[in-house]
Enzyme design. Structure first.
Site, mmCIF file in Angstrom:
data_model
loop_
_atom_site.group_PDB
_atom_site.id
_atom_site.type_symbol
_atom_site.label_atom_id
_atom_site.label_comp_id
_atom_site.label_asym_id
_atom_site.label_seq_id
_atom_site.Cartn_x
_atom_site.Cartn_y
_atom_site.Cartn_z
ATOM 1 N N GLU A 94 1.072 -1.015 0.269
ATOM 2 C CA GLU A 94 0.189 -0.162 -0.046
ATOM 3 C C GLU A 94 0.927 1.105 0.377
ATOM 4 O O GLU A 94 1.445 1.363 0.795
ATOM 5 C CB GLU A 94 -1.156 0.398 1.313
ATOM 6 C CG GLU A 94 -1.383 1.509 1.865
ATOM 7 C CD GLU A 94 -2.709 2.043 0.418
ATOM 8 O OE1 GLU A 94 -2.966 3.146 0.058
ATOM 9 O OE2 GLU A 94 -3.318 1.012 -0.745
ATOM 10 N N ARG A 151 -17.381 4.137 3.294
ATOM 11 C CA ARG A 151 -16.855 3.166 2.920
ATOM 12 C C ARG A 151 -15.714 3.356 4.427
ATOM 13 O O ARG A 151 -14.995 2.318 4.220
ATOM 14 C CB ARG A 151 -16.308 4.083 1.402
ATOM 15 C CG ARG A 151 -15.167 3.900 0.920
ATOM 16 C CD ARG A 151 -14.166 4.803 -0.175
ATOM 17 N NE ARG A 151 -14.832 5.018 -1.302
ATOM 18 C CZ ARG A 151 -15.029 4.108 -2.437
ATOM 19 N NH1 ARG A 151 -14.192 2.455 -2.049
ATOM 20 N NH2 ARG A 151 -15.640 3.734 -3.407
ATOM 21 N N TYR A 174 -28.517 9.115 1.321
ATOM 22 C CA TYR A 174 -28.767 7.702 2.464
ATOM 23 C C TYR A 174 -28.495 8.012 3.730
ATOM 24 O O TYR A 174 -26.926 8.180 3.732
ATOM 25 C CB TYR A 174 -28.454 6.317 1.791
ATOM 26 C CG TYR A 174 -27.462 6.603 1.166
ATOM 27 C CD1 TYR A 174 -26.162 5.953 1.626
ATOM 28 C CD2 TYR A 174 -26.391 6.987 -0.442
ATOM 29 C CE1 TYR A 174 -24.847 5.997 0.816
ATOM 30 C CE2 TYR A 174 -25.693 6.482 -0.752
ATOM 31 C CZ TYR A 174 -24.733 6.626 -0.351
ATOM 32 O OH TYR A 174 -23.541 6.118 -0.762
ATOM 33 N N ASP A 202 -11.506 -0.733 -9.989
ATOM 34 C CA ASP A 202 -10.991 0.460 -10.174
ATOM 35 C C ASP A 202 -9.599 0.502 -11.613
ATOM 36 O O ASP A 202 -9.730 1.091 -13.077
ATOM 37 C CB ASP A 202 -11.058 1.377 -9.867
ATOM 38 C CG ASP A 202 -12.464 1.833 -8.835
ATOM 39 O OD1 ASP A 202 -13.911 1.300 -9.798
ATOM 40 O OD2 ASP A 202 -12.166 2.621 -8.097
#
Length: 388
Positions: free
Chosen positions: A37, A110, A215, A293
């Protein structure tokens, strides 16, 4: 999924939703895996996310059903309303998802999803501060070189490093194409808002040239909103660039008054320029592939981007665990053969939804566009068809 005691050594570049799901799925299948990462530590970035049954069903297999239920809101519907008047135009019911598809439709942040996935991989799996600079692929393996001067070797490398994928850019120098649209995102405590916004469903207001979604998330404690509107081009492909609440309020000033209440209750917003990329790029070489993605960035209008990345992760884990360790290219071909048509179909559906959502009579055409959404929910990403 096939269980194996000996398999390939897999390196995953990127510890986002797709990368961590892949790491957890590989661990479940008995495949050695390390994740690299670029950031120095995990941070709580991003706003809300919608998880459809095609993804939540897979996360349940990782043992995340109970943790997910504690941080998510189970959606009962997607409601479509006129942007100008707020009048209800149509409704896509979701309260029967568990009966029909074996898993709920979930609304959450998220950051909460990312935390759950991080908890599903063993400590030490993720190596931080490792930004991919280049790959050197040979018949025997792949060497990853990082910007800090270090390197690592693996049998297979997976680029799950998002829209600005270093793995992808190492193979093709495609440039992002600006869509002409930008997104502003915000989170507001539910107790600051009318009860309408805390109801367990997504609401989409549609009109000419723009649309707005809200939402509840964080087990109902927060309300997420997403405002999509035209904007001049800028180059940042980022979810976290600061925006201005006043700009969002001005853009929707002549729409349903309820939106003004929600927008002005926000203390801050982020903005995101929506880009597309070339969809024709092959994902795989003999020992490297792309997922999420990095493979198929898509506009967010069908709320399937993360869901498709989760499907990629399970399909790829299945292909690698069930394949011949001496033939990684065969496993990667099988993965791409299984996933590419579906991911590109959803990518096209998302692009088409943008046109529907922003039509002059958008509040009625959106209902038709969303009607096809539930067709995606029954898919089982672990069932891979044999390669031709």
């Amino acid at each position: 999924m096939v269980q194996r005691t000996k398999s390939l050594n897999v390196a995953v570049v990127g510890a986002g939703i797709t990368g961590l799901t892949l790491a957890a799925a590989l661990r479940r299948a008995g495949v050695d895996c390390e994740v690299y990462e670029r950031t120095p530590a995990f941070g709580r970035i991003g706003a809300g996310i919608q998880l459809a049954p095609n993804a939540t069903r897979l996360l349940h297999q990782l043992g995340l059903a109970d943790p997910l239920s504690r941080v998510a809101v189970r959606s009962t519907a997607i409601e479509v309303r006129s942007g100008e008047t707020g009048a209800l135009s149509g409704r896509v019911p979701l309260d029967d998802c568990e009966d029909r598809f074996g898993a709920p439709y979930c609304l959450l942040t998220r950051a909460d999803l990312h935390s759950l996935l991080a908890s599903a991989v063993p400590e030490g799996t993720v190596r931080f501060g490792k930004a991919c600079q280049s790959l050197d692929e040979t018949p025997e393996g792949v060497e990853i070189r990082f910007t800090d001067g270090t390197s690592a070797r693996a049998d297979v490398v997976v680029g799950a490093d998002g829209i600005r994928s270093g793995v992808r850019q190492g193979r093709v120098r495609d440039e992002p194409v600006y869509s002409g649209l930008s997104v502003h995102r915000g989170l507001v405590p539910t107790d600051r808002l009318p009860s309408f916004f805390g109801e367990p469903r997504s609401t989409l207001w549609s009109g000419e040239g723009k649309h707005f979604v809200s939402y509840p998330v964080a087990a109902g404690r927060l309300v997420n909103f997403v405002a999509t509107l035209p904007a001049r081009q800028w180059h940042a492909e980022s979810w976290s660039e600061p925006g201005e609440v006043a700009d969002v309020a001005a853009a929707f000033a002549d729409w349903d008054e309820a939106l003004h209440t929600l927008i002005t209750a926000a203390e801050s917003v982020t903005r995101w320029a929506l880009h597309t990329r070339n969809a024709d790029l092959p994902w795989s070489t003999h020992r490297t592939t792309l997922a999420g993605d990095a493979a198929h960035p898509m506009l967010p209008f069908m709320a399937q981007g993360a869901n498709q990345g989760i499907e990629d992760a399970f399909a790829l884990a299945s292909a690698l665990a069930g394949g011949d360790p001496t033939d990684p290219a065969g496993a990667l071909r099988r993965y791409e053969h299984a996933r590419r048509p579906r991911a590109l179909m959803v990518q096209q559906m998302s692009a088409g939804a943008a046109r529907s959502f922003h039509a002059p009579d958008g509040d009625t055409t959106v209902v038709d566009a969303l009607g096809a959404l539930t067709d995606l929910f029954a898919h089982d990403a672990e069932l891979l068809e044999p390669s031709p």
